[in-house]
Design a protein around this motif. Structure first.
Motif, mmCIF file in Angstrom:
data_model
loop_
_atom_site.group_PDB
_atom_site.id
_atom_site.type_symbol
_atom_site.label_atom_id
_atom_site.label_comp_id
_atom_site.label_asym_id
_atom_site.label_seq_id
_atom_site.Cartn_x
_atom_site.Cartn_y
_atom_site.Cartn_z
ATOM 1 N N UNK A 35 17.025 -34.061 -15.145
ATOM 2 C CA UNK A 35 15.874 -34.638 -14.447
ATOM 3 C C UNK A 35 16.195 -35.839 -13.578
ATOM 4 N N UNK A 36 17.366 -35.841 -12.959
ATOM 5 C CA UNK A 36 17.663 -36.870 -11.956
ATOM 6 C C UNK A 36 17.475 -36.242 -10.580
ATOM 7 N N UNK A 37 16.352 -36.578 -9.951
ATOM 8 C CA UNK A 37 15.988 -36.013 -8.658
ATOM 9 C C UNK A 37 15.986 -37.045 -7.542
ATOM 10 N N UNK A 38 16.069 -38.324 -7.898
ATOM 11 C CA UNK A 38 15.933 -39.388 -6.907
ATOM 12 C C UNK A 38 16.734 -40.603 -7.352
ATOM 13 N N UNK A 83 28.891 -33.188 -10.147
ATOM 14 C CA UNK A 83 28.099 -32.004 -9.798
ATOM 15 C C UNK A 83 28.125 -31.039 -10.972
ATOM 16 N N UNK A 84 26.955 -30.740 -11.506
ATOM 17 C CA UNK A 84 26.854 -29.915 -12.712
ATOM 18 C C UNK A 84 27.189 -28.461 -12.422
ATOM 19 N N UNK A 106 26.509 -39.978 -14.396
ATOM 20 C CA UNK A 106 25.436 -38.991 -14.470
ATOM 21 C C UNK A 106 25.931 -37.670 -13.905
ATOM 22 N N UNK A 107 25.504 -36.577 -14.540
ATOM 23 C CA UNK A 107 25.778 -35.229 -14.040
ATOM 24 C C UNK A 107 24.476 -34.688 -13.465
ATOM 25 N N UNK A 108 24.536 -34.224 -12.222
ATOM 26 C CA UNK A 108 23.338 -33.750 -11.529
ATOM 27 C C UNK A 108 23.566 -32.325 -11.039
ATOM 28 N N UNK A 109 22.607 -31.456 -11.302
ATOM 29 C CA UNK A 109 22.677 -30.085 -10.832
ATOM 30 C C UNK A 109 21.618 -29.806 -9.796
ATOM 31 N N UNK A 110 20.406 -29.477 -10.257
ATOM 32 C CA UNK A 110 19.341 -29.092 -9.336
ATOM 33 C C UNK A 110 19.011 -30.201 -8.334
ATOM 34 N N UNK A 111 19.095 -31.448 -8.764
ATOM 35 C CA UNK A 111 18.782 -32.547 -7.854
ATOM 36 C C UNK A 111 19.689 -32.598 -6.647
ATOM 37 N N UNK A 112 20.977 -32.292 -6.830
ATOM 38 C CA UNK A 112 21.922 -32.300 -5.715
ATOM 39 C C UNK A 112 21.816 -31.033 -4.869
ATOM 40 N N UNK A 113 21.484 -29.916 -5.496
ATOM 41 C CA UNK A 113 21.306 -28.686 -4.728
ATOM 42 C C UNK A 113 20.061 -28.804 -3.844
#
Length: 328
Positions: free
Chosen positions: A201-204, A5-6, A220-227
């Protein structure tokens, strides 16, 4: 495969880290940055941004939380890294990616990508200062204005002793505009031997697989995609724990989030926190967009809670919605 989680300044705080890791699928978190200038910060600053320090550096569900530092003074960063470790941080992450103008003007975040030698000194000083069993990692963008120094910065971070490197696949100038240049992450990964984590840009699930194919990174580090989709990590991992009705579960998360905000922050700010998350959820969930439209002008925390309860009642049984109006 690890999903991290970013850190997102002003968005992914302690409460959201707790809720998202409760959902599952997230292997590690990184805090919002602790801003360091030229002095040793008091413990209260660390505890405010990272209450997990009182829980052995983990969320309530047991997910490890690295503490992130931002600044340009190697000695001060090293001193504050030591304090963070003394307070319970299980790892230190260094921010070389923040694009905020106010941060960059004070020589923090992405602006340092124009100075690979300074980045090397910062990582090296922090690595020397903290115990050898405490990992020191870094997060960088591809550059400030362009990508000319991307490989130099990655090499400097590696040679300074970093345990891993997360790369946001855009420059500061590119901000958050698509696309993310995953092919540059591949170039960096091929030029260093330390573990590289792809970010951007990992949304899916499809995005994850394309990112993995292009970048060569499993992690992978995901921020907005997980929120925007709290169940994305579970989906990427193919977990059977994914809910049958995601929106019903999100409403429960929103209620928990809102109740925590009502208890922990000033009343005048409560509505903003709820609306911020709900707005981001609307990027992936049409139901969130509809709910956001209904509460957009509401500011009273108790009334907002009523809206959440009513929305959940409607989702479970539309016939009982009226009975909950006016209740808390």
């Amino acid at each position: 495969m690890r999903i991290i989680l970013a850190p997102m300044e002003g968005v992914v705080d302690y409460t959201l880290r707790k809720l998202l890791t409760d959902v599952g699928g997230i292997d590690q978190c990184v805090t919002e940055f602790v801003r360091v200038t030229d002095r040793l910060l008091p413990p209260v600053v660390f505890h405010r941004l990272a209450p997990e320090l009182r829980q052995q550096g983990r969320t309530e569900s047991g997910t490890v939380v690295l503490l992130q530092l931002l600044g340009s003074d190697p000695a001060a960063l090293a001193d504050n890294a030591c304090r963070a470790v003394e307070l319970g941080a299980p790892g230190i992450d260094l921010n070389f990616g923040c694009p905020a103008k106010t941060v960059n003007k004070s020589r923090g975040g992405a602006i340092l990508l124009d100075e690979p030698e300074l980045i090397h000194r910062i990582v090296a000083e922090v690595r020397r200062a903290v115990p050898s069993d405490i990992p020191v990692s870094a997060k960088m963008r591809l550059g400030f204005r362009d990508k000319a120094l991307a490989l130099d910065n990655a090499a400097g971070i590696e040679s300074a002793g970093a345990a891993s490197l997360a790369v946001h696949a855009r420059t500061k100038v590119e901000g958050y505009k698509p696309p993310a240049h995953w092919e540059w992450i591949a170039r960096i990964r091929e030029s260093v031997s330390l573990p590289v984590i792809a970010n951007g840009e990992v949304w899916s699930v499809d995005d994850y697989h394309r990112c993995r194919e292009v970048s060569g990174c499993d992690d992978v580090m995901i921020g907005r995609g997980l929120v925007a989709n709290p169940f994305l990590a579970l989906a990427i991992k193919g977990s059977s724990a994914r809910p049958e009705d995601p929106w019903a579960q999100v409403l429960l998360l929103l209620e928990r989030f809102h109740r925590e905000a009502m208890c922990n922050i000033a009343e005048k700010h409560v509505h903003g926190r709820l609306k911020q998350w709900l707005h981001m959820l609307s990027w992936q969930m049409p139901e969130a967009k509809d709910l956001f439209a209904r509460i957009r002008t509401e500011k009273a925390p108790e009334r907002l809670l009523e809206h959440l309860l009513e929305a959940r009642a409607v989702r479970l049984d539309p016939t009982v919605a009226n009975s909950l109006v006016g209740t808390v």
